[in-house]
Design an enzyme around this catalytic site. Structure first.
Site, short mmCIF file in Angstrom:
data_model
loop_
_atom_site.label_atom_id
_atom_site.label_comp_id
_atom_site.label_asym_id
_atom_site.label_seq_id
_atom_site.Cartn_x
_atom_site.Cartn_y
_atom_site.Cartn_z
CG ASP A 5 -11.89 21.77 11.32
OD1 ASP A 5 -11.52 22.85 11.80
OD2 ASP A 5 -12.00 20.72 11.98
CG HIS A 18 -16.28 20.62 8.25
ND1 HIS A 18 -17.11 20.31 9.31
CD2 HIS A 18 -15.15 19.87 8.43
CE1 HIS A 18 -16.52 19.42 10.09
NE2 HIS A 18 -15.33 19.14 9.58
#
Length: 245
Positions: free
Chosen positions: A56, A207
């Site tokens: 992400d 992430h």
């Protein structure tokens, strides 16, 4: 003027009343990744030997290229949920992700909490990001992950009207703030092994960027991903989320 905390509480109370839930119930329904109260999201199927690596908040010029190299070394494809404003700045890097055979999904334009965002702004967040990502991959975007996992019924309904499949997860740790790659990896290993014992595949969130700014240090997250690949590639199948549809 209300403080941000007070505004958040009052907003949750108002939304909870509208949906017939208490404040605690609304918080669970809107933010817990496996909750299906406000509508169905894609999590993971009953294939305990499968893992979907998802990343992400990119693309991030500081670390996404290194991550792509590691994935290529292991011949693994992943799913990248990208923030539209960063894609606009890093178009070539986003194209490199797509050209590497990875799946790209919508993570909104500015990364707001959609459980407390105006309906018109939610539409703008999703359509702007769809447009820029569609131009890169050459076809409509099919997958959407709400920032923070935050959603309400309108968010999921609108996503589906736009042809998007909402996605949450069942394996995540605080890699955005944890400085130790070993700790990140060990926390995720426990979740993967727990999912496997219970008969589920693992939909992992890491992430490669930071929604606040480009060039965030995501070295620990990338190193942790490398550890997971080293550990599981012989025993599990790594795939992108579209394999589960």
């Amino acid at each position: 003027m209300l403080s941000p905390l007070a505004a958040s509480i009052y907003g949750a109370i108002g939304l909870a009343g509208a949906t017939g839930l208490g404040v605690g119930g609304f918080a669970y329904a809107s933010h817990w990744p496996t909750s299906q109260i406000f509508g169905r999201t894609l999590i993971a199927p009953r294939h305990p030997d499968q893992i979907a690596l998802t990343f992400d908040d990119g693309p991030n010029p500081a670390w996404t290229p290194r991550l792509l190299d590691i994935l290529a070394e292991h011949q693994v494809h992943a799913t990248f949920f990208m923030v539209g404003k960063f894609v606009k700045t890093e178009l070539e890097l986003a194209r490199r992700v797509a050209e590497g055979g990875h799946l790209i999904g919508n993570h909104t334009w500015n990364h707001p909490d959609l459980s407390r965002t105006r309906s018109a702004d939610i539409l703008d967040e999703l359509t702007r990001t769809n447009d820029i990502l569609g131009g890169i991959i050459g076809k409509p975007v099919r997958y959407f992950r709400p920032p923070f996992g935050a959603r309400r019924p309108y968010v999921l309904k609108l996503a589906r009207q736009l042809g998007l499949i909402p996605v949450t997860w069942n394996a995540m740790t605080t890699d955005w703030s944890e400085p130790s790659a070993d700790t990140i990896a060990q926390n995720l290993i426990k979740k993967i092994d727990s999912n496997q014992r219970r008969g589920w595949a693992s939909n992992i969130v890491l992430h490669d960027g930071n929604h606040r700014a480009l060039n965030a240090d995501r070295g620990p997250s990338v190193s942790a991903a490398s550890q997971l690949l080293d550990r599981y590639t012989r025993t599990h199948k790594f795939l992108t989320l579209d394999a589960w549809i």
